[in-house]
Write a protein that holds these residues in place. Structure first.
Motif, PDB file in Angstrom:
ATOM      1  N   ILE A  86       0.851  -1.194   0.000  1.00 17.64           N
ATOM      2  CA  ILE A  86       0.000   0.000   0.000  1.00 17.64           C
ATOM      3  C   ILE A  86       0.886   1.242   0.000  1.00 17.64           C
ATOM      4  O   ILE A  86       1.770   1.371   0.850  1.00 17.64           O
ATOM      5  N   PRO A  87       0.693   2.172  -0.916  1.00 16.14           N
ATOM      6  CA  PRO A  87       1.597   3.328  -1.024  1.00 16.14           C
ATOM      7  C   PRO A  87       1.316   4.439  -0.011  1.00 16.14           C
ATOM      8  O   PRO A  87       1.860   5.524  -0.134  1.00 16.14           O
ATOM      9  N   PHE A  88       0.437   4.208   0.953  1.00 13.48           N
ATOM     10  CA  PHE A  88       0.141   5.220   1.967  1.00 13.48           C
ATOM     11  C   PHE A  88      -0.130   4.495   3.274  1.00 13.48           C
ATOM     12  O   PHE A  88      -0.257   3.255   3.316  1.00 13.48           O
ATOM     13  N   ALA A  89      -0.204   5.250   4.350  1.00 13.01           N
ATOM     14  CA  ALA A  89      -0.462   4.667   5.661  1.00 13.01           C
ATOM     15  C   ALA A  89      -1.963   4.504   5.850  1.00 13.01           C
ATOM     16  O   ALA A  89      -2.698   5.468   6.096  1.00 13.01           O
ATOM     17  N   LEU A 186      26.028  14.337  -2.929  1.00 14.38           N
ATOM     18  CA  LEU A 186      24.702  13.926  -3.401  1.00 14.38           C
ATOM     19  C   LEU A 186      24.420  12.511  -2.900  1.00 14.38           C
ATOM     20  O   LEU A 186      25.232  11.594  -3.096  1.00 14.38           O
ATOM     21  N   TRP A 187      23.252  12.335  -2.286  1.00 17.71           N
ATOM     22  CA  TRP A 187      22.767  10.998  -1.910  1.00 17.71           C
ATOM     23  C   TRP A 187      21.602  10.692  -2.856  1.00 17.71           C
ATOM     24  O   TRP A 187      20.493  11.177  -2.664  1.00 17.71           O
ATOM     25  N   PRO A 188      21.819   9.894  -3.878  1.00 18.96           N
ATOM     26  CA  PRO A 188      20.769   9.654  -4.882  1.00 18.96           C
ATOM     27  C   PRO A 188      19.618   8.825  -4.320  1.00 18.96           C
ATOM     28  O   PRO A 188      19.835   7.804  -3.650  1.00 18.96           O
ATOM     29  N   VAL A 189      18.386   9.248  -4.582  1.00 19.52           N
ATOM     30  CA  VAL A 189      17.190   8.542  -4.116  1.00 19.52           C
ATOM     31  C   VAL A 189      16.102   8.647  -5.179  1.00 19.52           C
ATOM     32  O   VAL A 189      16.165   9.486  -6.075  1.00 19.52           O
ATOM     33  N   LYS A 190      15.102   7.770  -5.053  1.00 18.27           N
ATOM     34  CA  LYS A 190      13.878   7.933  -5.834  1.00 18.27           C
ATOM     35  C   LYS A 190      13.029   8.990  -5.140  1.00 18.27           C
ATOM     36  O   LYS A 190      12.952   9.028  -3.910  1.00 18.27           O
ATOM     37  N   VAL A 191      12.370   9.839  -5.912  1.00 18.36           N
ATOM     38  CA  VAL A 191      11.592  10.918  -5.316  1.00 18.36           C
ATOM     39  C   VAL A 191      10.093  10.719  -5.480  1.00 18.36           C
ATOM     40  O   VAL A 191       9.312  11.587  -5.068  1.00 18.36           O
ATOM     41  N   GLN A 192       9.669   9.604  -6.068  1.00 13.37           N
ATOM     42  CA  GLN A 192       8.260   9.283  -6.113  1.00 13.37           C
ATOM     43  C   GLN A 192       8.115   7.793  -6.410  1.00 13.37           C
ATOM     44  O   GLN A 192       9.052   7.137  -6.879  1.00 13.37           O
ATOM     45  N   GLY A 193       6.931   7.278  -6.114  1.00 15.74           N
ATOM     46  CA  GLY A 193       6.683   5.870  -6.370  1.00 15.74           C
ATOM     47  C   GLY A 193       6.990   5.007  -5.155  1.00 15.74           C
ATOM     48  O   GLY A 193       7.363   5.479  -4.081  1.00 15.74           O
ATOM     49  N   GLU A 194       6.827   3.709  -5.360  1.00 19.99           N
ATOM     50  CA  GLU A 194       7.022   2.749  -4.283  1.00 19.99           C
ATOM     51  C   GLU A 194       8.473   2.749  -3.807  1.00 19.99           C
ATOM     52  O   GLU A 194       9.401   2.713  -4.599  1.00 19.99           O
ATOM     53  N   ALA A 198      11.040   5.514   1.871  1.00 18.90           N
ATOM     54  CA  ALA A 198      12.070   4.805   2.641  1.00 18.90           C
ATOM     55  C   ALA A 198      13.468   5.237   2.224  1.00 18.90           C
ATOM     56  O   ALA A 198      14.364   5.385   3.065  1.00 18.90           O
ATOM     57  N   GLU A 199      13.699   5.463   0.911  1.00 19.45           N
ATOM     58  CA  GLU A 199      15.027   5.884   0.450  1.00 19.45           C
ATOM     59  C   GLU A 199      15.352   7.290   0.937  1.00 19.45           C
ATOM     60  O   GLU A 199      16.487   7.563   1.353  1.00 19.45           O
ATOM     61  N   VAL A 200      14.383   8.204   0.889  1.00 16.27           N
ATOM     62  CA  VAL A 200      14.633   9.580   1.340  1.00 16.27           C
ATOM     63  C   VAL A 200      14.950   9.590   2.840  1.00 16.27           C
ATOM     64  O   VAL A 200      15.902  10.245   3.294  1.00 16.27           O
ATOM     65  N   ALA A 201      14.157   8.848   3.620  1.00 14.38           N
ATOM     66  CA  ALA A 201      14.409   8.796   5.066  1.00 14.38           C
ATOM     67  C   ALA A 201      15.775   8.185   5.363  1.00 14.38           C
ATOM     68  O   ALA A 201      16.515   8.672   6.230  1.00 14.38           O
ATOM     69  N   ALA A 202      16.134   7.118   4.637  1.00 10.81           N
ATOM     70  CA  ALA A 202      17.441   6.487   4.857  1.00 10.81           C
ATOM     71  C   ALA A 202      18.577   7.440   4.491  1.00 10.81           C
ATOM     72  O   ALA A 202      19.631   7.447   5.143  1.00 10.81           O
ATOM     73  N   ALA A 203      18.398   8.249   3.438  1.00 10.82           N
ATOM     74  CA  ALA A 203      19.441   9.195   3.044  1.00 10.82           C
ATOM     75  C   ALA A 203      19.654  10.267   4.120  1.00 10.82           C
ATOM     76  O   ALA A 203      20.794  10.613   4.462  1.00 10.82           O
ATOM     77  N   GLY A 227      11.379  18.291  -7.685  1.00 11.97           N
ATOM     78  CA  GLY A 227      10.667  19.222  -8.550  1.00 11.97           C
ATOM     79  C   GLY A 227       9.167  19.192  -8.299  1.00 11.97           C
ATOM     80  O   GLY A 227       8.666  18.471  -7.438  1.00 11.97           O
ATOM     81  N   GLY A 228       8.437  19.981  -9.063  1.00  8.24           N
ATOM     82  CA  GLY A 228       6.993  20.089  -8.882  1.00  8.24           C
ATOM     83  C   GLY A 228       6.261  18.848  -9.352  1.00  8.24           C
ATOM     84  O   GLY A 228       6.810  17.959 -10.000  1.00  8.24           O
ATOM     85  N   GLY A 229       4.970  18.788  -9.011  1.00  4.62           N
ATOM     86  CA  GLY A 229       4.129  17.669  -9.406  1.00  4.62           C
ATOM     87  C   GLY A 229       2.822  17.705  -8.647  1.00  4.62           C
ATOM     88  O   GLY A 229       2.559  18.610  -7.847  1.00  4.62           O
ATOM     89  N   SER A 230       1.998  16.694  -8.903  1.00  5.70           N
ATOM     90  CA  SER A 230       0.722  16.610  -8.216  1.00  5.70           C
ATOM     91  C   SER A 230       0.951  16.176  -6.783  1.00  5.70           C
ATOM     92  O   SER A 230       2.044  15.755  -6.392  1.00  5.70           O
ATOM     93  N   ILE A 231      -0.116  16.255  -5.987  1.00  8.23           N
ATOM     94  CA  ILE A 231       0.002  15.835  -4.599  1.00  8.23           C
ATOM     95  C   ILE A 231       0.358  14.363  -4.504  1.00  8.23           C
ATOM     96  O   ILE A 231       1.067  13.926  -3.598  1.00  8.23           O
ATOM     97  N   GLU A 232      -0.095  13.592  -5.492  1.00 14.40           N
ATOM     98  CA  GLU A 232       0.254  12.167  -5.493  1.00 14.40           C
ATOM     99  C   GLU A 232       1.730  11.973  -5.807  1.00 14.40           C
ATOM    100  O   GLU A 232       2.391  11.105  -5.229  1.00 14.40           O
ATOM    101  N   ASP A 233       2.261  12.803  -6.736  1.00 14.23           N
ATOM    102  CA  ASP A 233       3.683  12.703  -7.066  1.00 14.23           C
ATOM    103  C   ASP A 233       4.566  13.071  -5.866  1.00 14.23           C
ATOM    104  O   ASP A 233       5.647  12.498  -5.686  1.00 14.23           O
TER     105      ASP A 233
END
Length: 459
Positions: A86-89, A186-194, A198-203, A227-233
């Motif tokens: 599930i992508p949300f709590a 630079l600590w590379p991470v994914k910024v959206q999606g599944e 966890a990657e941002v918090a670990a960084a 960068g910008g995006g929808s609330i889901e992004d």
């Protein structure tokens, strides 16, 4: 005679087929399985919109819940793999769209939905979840102003948490290069999606765990950017794990998620919010040209202040010199006194020499040889008398007359009584020509310290 009660259809005790009865007999399990096949065959996969109620995660990892609307409720279950994806709590009160398979649960004679995917029911539901999580974290004090840390004025090392391939990192590096070239990690991470949260918090926690003085320099400042995006992004930056990592970080953090109108919970937890990633770089460092200009201005002002202070000091010194008396007026009395003391010293030395010469002349008359010879003769007679007296009292003089003195053997203690001799037993006799060792005994050759045998008593 037959019993009329047993003959009536409603009063039969033993079941038997009745004429015209077309309902075949089946077990509870058979009926449950037929119902299960009918339900699953008729509906197959379904998408249900409803509000989560009674959300519960079991120790096995499976999740159990109810989906409800204003008029009805249906049970749901998510197996561990689906619940973990599930992508949300998930929590009570959130409106979702659940996709899964409608089935029955014979063990409880009820139908339920086996959910394999769950999504929020539009941005309204997402914003409701946002506000609910925001209120809970704010209640814990994670967004309190007193938790905010001041940013360093000129950070030597800046850590950036963002995607390595997007335009965000290029914008940050370009703006830092223009304003104040800095060392960037630079600590590379994914910024959206599944998995992005966890990657941002670990960084963030990884940067915070770097020790000073190690092979990798510890950042003085962190920038969490996207960068910008929808609330889901942008939802990864609203996840609780990211918010807590940013709030707990001991390094000052600038949050630059989205554009100016975008707001994330990460922005509230950070020490400073930037409207854009480029603005974050501007907030992180000063303009080098401005710093140099400020330094040059301060140097000029310092030199001017020093010069003014020197001038004012010279003016005060000149004013003091004008009111001070002349040097000759100050030193004249001291010079005159010094001359007077010098003259008095010369006269005193001459007088002292005269007195000493007079004393020497008087003493020289008493230093005649006859007087000295007389004093030497008198001293010699006195010393001879003392020598004869010493000979008379010398302790070895009695030894020449046949006497001896007694010492306890091995000591320098002189024995003067018979009791002391009996106690010592071993003694040394000192004669004129040398010492002799001896032993003190009773008559018959027995030592004095030997105990006498007890006399037998008469019975």
């Amino acid at each position: 005679m037959s019993d009329p009660f047993l003959d009536t259809p409603s009063g039969r005790l033993v079941a038997e087929a009745m004429p015209g009865d077309n309902a075949p007999e089946m077990s509870v399990s058979e009926l449950s399985m037929r119902l299960k096949r009918v339900v699953e065959g008729e509906f197959g996969r379904v998408r249900i919109r409803g509000e989560i109620s009674g959300w519960k995660r079991a120790a096995s990892g499976h999740a159990y819940l109810c989906l409800k609307d204003a008029d009805a409720v249906i049970d749901g279950v998510m197996w561990r793999a689906a619940a973990s994806a599930i992508p949300f709590a998930a929590q009570d009160g959130i409106e979702v769209i659940a996709t899964g398979k409608l089935t029955t649960y014979p063990g409880r004679s009820k139908y339920q939905v086996v959910i394999d995917r769950m999504e929020l029911a539009g941005e309204g539901a997402l914003m409701a979840l946002f506000e609910k999580l925001k209120a809970r974290l704010a209640g814990e004090g994670l967004f309190a102003p007193e938790r905010k840390k001041r940013l360093p004025f000129m950070p030597r090392v800046i850590g950036v948490v963002t995607s390595p391939t997007g335009a965000v990192i290029r914008d940050i590096l370009h703006r830092l290069e223009d304003r104040f070239p800095s060392h960037v990690l630079l600590w590379p991470v994914k910024v959206q999606g599944e998995g992005a949260a966890a990657e941002v918090a670990a960084a963030v926690r990884g940067f915070d765990a770097i020790q000073p003085g190690g092979p990798v320099p510890r950042p003085d400042l962190l920038i969490v950017a996207r960068g910008g995006g929808s609330i889901e992004d942008l939802w990864a930056f609203n996840e609780e794990v990211v918010v807590r990592a940013v709030a707990d970080c001991s390094i000052p953090v600038i949050s630059a998620v989205g554009h100016e109108t975008d707001t994330s919970l990460c922005d509230f937890a950070a020490d400073l919010r930037a409207p854009t990633p480029t603005a974050a770089a501007e907030m992180a460092v000063p303009v080098l040209a401005d710093v140099r200009h400020t330094l040059a201005t301060l140097v000029h002002r310092t030199e001017r202040c020093v010069r003014r202070y020197h001038e004012r000091a010279g003016e005060r010194l000149a004013a003091l010199v004008r009111v001070l008396p002349r040097r000759d007026a100050l030193l004249g009395p001291q010079r005159q006194r010094m001359d007077d003391l010098g003259a008095r010293l010369d006269r005193a030395l001459e007088r002292r020499v005269t007195v000493a010469r007079s004393q020497l002349d008087r003493s020289a008359g008493a230093l005649r040889p006859a007087m000295l010879d007389q004093r030497l003769t008198s001293a010699r007679h006195r010393y001879e008398g003392l020598s004869r007296h010493l000979d008379l009292v010398h302790p070895e003089l009695p030894l020449k007359k046949g006497y001896a003195w007694v010492e306890a053997r091995g000591t320098r203690k002189v024995i003067g009584t018979a009791a002391e001799a009996r106690t010592a037993q071993a003694v040394t006799l000192h004669f004129q020509d040398g010492p002799v060792d001896a032993r003190v005994e009773r008559a018959g050759g027995k030592p004095y310290n030997e105990s006498k045998p007890e006399q037998p008593s008469l019975l």
